[in-house]
Design a protein around this motif. Structure first.
Motif, mmCIF file in Angstrom:
data_model
loop_
_atom_site.group_PDB
_atom_site.id
_atom_site.type_symbol
_atom_site.label_atom_id
_atom_site.label_comp_id
_atom_site.label_asym_id
_atom_site.label_seq_id
_atom_site.Cartn_x
_atom_site.Cartn_y
_atom_site.Cartn_z
ATOM 1 N N PRO A 213 0.838 -1.206 0.000
ATOM 2 C CA PRO A 213 0.000 0.000 0.000
ATOM 3 C C PRO A 213 0.874 1.259 0.000
ATOM 4 O O PRO A 213 2.008 1.210 0.462
ATOM 5 C CB PRO A 213 -0.796 -0.134 1.308
ATOM 6 N N PRO A 214 0.355 2.384 -0.519
ATOM 7 C CA PRO A 214 -0.999 2.533 -1.043
ATOM 8 C C PRO A 214 -1.144 1.928 -2.437
ATOM 9 O O PRO A 214 -0.311 2.159 -3.312
ATOM 10 C CB PRO A 214 -1.198 4.058 -1.092
ATOM 11 N N GLU A 215 -2.188 1.123 -2.612
ATOM 12 C CA GLU A 215 -2.436 0.498 -3.907
ATOM 13 C C GLU A 215 -3.105 1.486 -4.862
ATOM 14 O O GLU A 215 -3.802 2.394 -4.443
ATOM 15 C CB GLU A 215 -3.355 -0.723 -3.749
ATOM 16 N N THR A 216 -2.879 1.275 -6.154
ATOM 17 C CA THR A 216 -3.553 2.081 -7.173
ATOM 18 C C THR A 216 -4.493 1.240 -8.020
ATOM 19 O O THR A 216 -5.302 1.766 -8.774
ATOM 20 C CB THR A 216 -2.533 2.772 -8.095
ATOM 21 N N THR A 217 -4.358 -0.061 -7.903
ATOM 22 C CA THR A 217 -5.262 -0.983 -8.594
ATOM 23 C C THR A 217 -5.198 -2.328 -7.884
ATOM 24 O O THR A 217 -4.503 -2.463 -6.883
ATOM 25 C CB THR A 217 -4.892 -1.114 -10.085
ATOM 26 N N SER A 218 -5.926 -3.311 -8.394
ATOM 27 C CA SER A 218 -5.931 -4.632 -7.771
ATOM 28 C C SER A 218 -5.929 -5.709 -8.843
ATOM 29 O O SER A 218 -6.597 -5.578 -9.866
ATOM 30 C CB SER A 218 -7.173 -4.802 -6.883
ATOM 31 N N ILE A 219 -5.186 -6.763 -8.599
ATOM 32 C CA ILE A 219 -5.142 -7.873 -9.543
ATOM 33 C C ILE A 219 -6.531 -8.503 -9.682
ATOM 34 O O ILE A 219 -6.890 -9.029 -10.740
ATOM 35 C CB ILE A 219 -4.112 -8.940 -9.100
ATOM 36 N N MET A 220 -7.356 -8.396 -8.633
ATOM 37 C CA MET A 220 -8.687 -8.982 -8.700
ATOM 38 C C MET A 220 -9.607 -8.213 -9.639
ATOM 39 O O MET A 220 -10.584 -8.759 -10.138
ATOM 40 C CB MET A 220 -9.305 -9.078 -7.307
ATOM 41 N N LEU A 221 -9.309 -6.934 -9.898
ATOM 42 C CA LEU A 221 -10.074 -6.199 -10.904
ATOM 43 C C LEU A 221 -9.843 -6.827 -12.269
ATOM 44 O O LEU A 221 -10.778 -7.028 -13.050
ATOM 45 C CB LEU A 221 -9.660 -4.723 -10.923
ATOM 46 N N LEU A 222 -8.595 -7.185 -12.539
ATOM 47 C CA LEU A 222 -8.253 -7.860 -13.795
ATOM 48 C C LEU A 222 -8.934 -9.232 -13.874
ATOM 49 O O LEU A 222 -9.493 -9.602 -14.911
ATOM 50 C CB LEU A 222 -6.729 -7.994 -13.891
ATOM 51 N N VAL A 223 -8.910 -9.972 -12.780
ATOM 52 C CA VAL A 223 -9.532 -11.299 -12.748
ATOM 53 C C VAL A 223 -11.040 -11.181 -12.986
ATOM 54 O O VAL A 223 -11.630 -11.985 -13.720
ATOM 55 C CB VAL A 223 -9.244 -11.988 -11.395
#
Length: 384
Positions: free
Chosen positions: A140-150
C-alpha cells in the motif's frame, strides 16, 4: 448518452468525451456504474467490511470510527443524522462473501462471481495464492488490484455474448506494446517482467476459457494490466465521511459548531494515529463513459461517489458549452496545486503522457524543477 459524445482524437490522446449541450456549473453531467469494480487487496486485508459488488460499507459510522481508532468507547453525536441501512445485508450461499443487498448478490453472481466463488479459508486456493503474491509485489498505497483484472476476465467468460464483452473491454486500450510494458514496469517495479509472468500464470489458474486466451498470452496480459493501470478509477467510500457530511448540514449555534468541529478533528487524529492512510474503503472500477475523460490541470468536471457505493457521478465545475471537451484531473487536489514540472512528472510516471493543457501551456516558461526543488532553492536563498 444524451448530451455527451465520445470522439476519437489524435493517436496520442485517444478517446475524449465532449458535451453536445450546455452544462451549468454544479450540474450533473453523468452517472454510471462500472463494468466491474473491486476493493483493494490490502484494504480488504485490513478488515474493511464492504459489499463485494458495489463497495458500500457494511458498518455504521460509529462502528467504523471505533475500529479505525481502536477506541471502542467513542460515541458519535447526532448519529441519527445519518442512517446506514444494514438490514438487507446478505451473503453468498457458498463462500459467505458479504453483499449489501440481494440485488448486489444476484448481479455479482451473474456478472463474474459464478466463476470466482471459492472457500476463502482455503490457503491453497488459486485466488488466495494470487492475492498473497499480489500483496507481496504491491504494497500500500495500492492504485489498482489484480482482482479487478480477474473480474474482467470472468465478466467476459460469463457474458451471454463473450465476443461482445471482450470487444467492450478492448475499447479501453489505445497504447502500443512498448507503452504497455513501460506502464506495467511502473506498476510492478524493477522485477516487473518476472512478476508479470508469475501473475499471469497464477491468474490463468484462477480463470481460464476459450474467450479469454488472448488476454492470457504474455502480450495480452501486459496489455490488460496496463489497461487497469490507466483506466481504473479510484473508488473511496466511508461511513465516517458520510456522517461528517450529514452533521455539517445540521443547524446549531456557533459554540456547538465549534465543539463539533474540534471533535471531528480529534476523530481524524485518532484514526490517523492508529490506521494511517487506511481511512476509507478503497478500490477501483472500470467505467466506460468516465474513462473517456482526459486529464486537464484546469478541469471543468469532477468525479465523486455521492451514494456511498461504486456509482460515479460527474459534475461540472464551471459552465461547459456545447462542443467543449469534458476534462477531469487525474491528480489529487494537493498535486494539482504544485508546479507545472511536478504535475507533468507525476502524469508521465503514472499515465504515460505529457500534459499540454491550457494551464501547462501558460506555465511553459516556468523552470523545469519540481515543487520540492523550488522549495529547497528558496530555503537556500533565505539562508544567504
Amino acid at each position: 448518452m444524451e448530451g455527451l459524445e465520445i470522439r476519437n482524437c489524435n493517436s496520442k490522446k485517444g478517446k475524449a468525451l465532449f458535451a453536445t449541450r450546455k452544462y451549468e456549473q454544479g450540474e450533473v453531467i453523468l452517472e454510471e456504474d462500472p463494468l466491474v469494480s473491486c476493493q483493494f487487496a490490502w484494504n480488504a486485508a485490513y478488515r474493511y467490511l464492504a459489499c463485494d459488488f458495489c463497495m458500500r460499507p457494511l458498518e455504521t459510522p460509529e462502528q467504523n470510527v471505533r475500529r479505525l481508532s481502536c477506541k471502542p468507547d467513542i460515541v458519535l453525536p447526532h448519529s441519527n443524522s445519518f442512517e446506514l441501512n444494514l438490514e438487507c445485508v446478505t451473503s453468498c450461499n457458498h463462500c459467505s462473501v458479504l453483499y449489501c443487498s440481494e440485488s448486489c448478490r444476484e448481479r455479482a453472481f451473474l456478472t463474474y462471481h459464478r466463476l470466482l466463488c471459492y472457500d476463502t479459508t482455503d490457503a491453497q486456493h488459486p485466488i488466495t495464492v494470487l492475492l498473497e503474491a499480489w500483496k507481496q509485489m504491491h504494497y500500500p498505497p495500492e492504485t489498482t488490484s489484480i482482482m479487478l483484472l480477474v473480474r474482467i476476465l470472468a465478466y467476459i467468460e460469463q457474458s451471454p455474448d463473450p465476443p461482445a464483452a471482450s470487444a467492450r473491454v478492448k475499447q479501453f486500450c489505445h497504447r502500443t506494446v512498448n507503452e504497455d510494458a513501460e506502464l506495467v514496469h511502473k506498476l510492478l517495479g524493477e522485477q516487473f517482467t518476472d512478476q508479470l509472468n508469475t501473475l499471469r500464470e497464477l491468474t490463468s489458474n484462477v480463470v481460464n476459457g476459450d474467450y479469454i486466451q488472448e488476454f492470457l498470452t504474455p502480450e495480452g496480459f501486459c496489455s490488460l494490466m496496463a489497461l487497469i493501470g490507466t483506466n481504473g478509477q479510484g473508488i473511496g467510500t466511508s461511513p465516517l465521511a458520510q456522517w461528517v457530511n450529514a452533521v455539517v448540514e445540521i443547524t446549531m449555534s456557533d459554540d456547538e459548531r465549534q465543539q463539533l468541529d474540534l471533535f471531528i478533528d480529534k476523530l481524524y487524529q485518532y484514526v490517523e494515529e492508529e490506521s494511517g492512510t487506511f481511512l476509507n474503503t478503497e478500490g477501483s472500477g472500470l467505467y466506460q463513459l468516465q474513462s473517456s475523460c482526459n486529464h486537464s490541470c484546469l478541469p471543468n468536471a469532477e468525479p465523486s461517489f455521492p451514494y456511498g457505493n461504486h456509482r460515479i457521478q460527474l459534475k461540472a465545475l464551471k459552465t461547459i458549452m456545447p462542443g467543449s471537451e469534458i476534462c477531469i484531473s487525474y491528480l489529487d487536489e494537493c498535486s494539482l496545486q504544485r508546479s507545472r514540472h511536478s504535475r507533468q512528472k507525476e502524469l508521465a510516471q503514472n499515465y504515460m503522457f505529457v500534459c499540454w493543457c491550457e494551464r501547462c501551456i501558460e506555465q511553459a516558461s516556468q523552470p523545469d524543477c519540481t515543487s520540492e526543488e523550488e522549495m529547497s532553492e528558496d530555503e537556500v536563498d533565505a539562508d544567504d
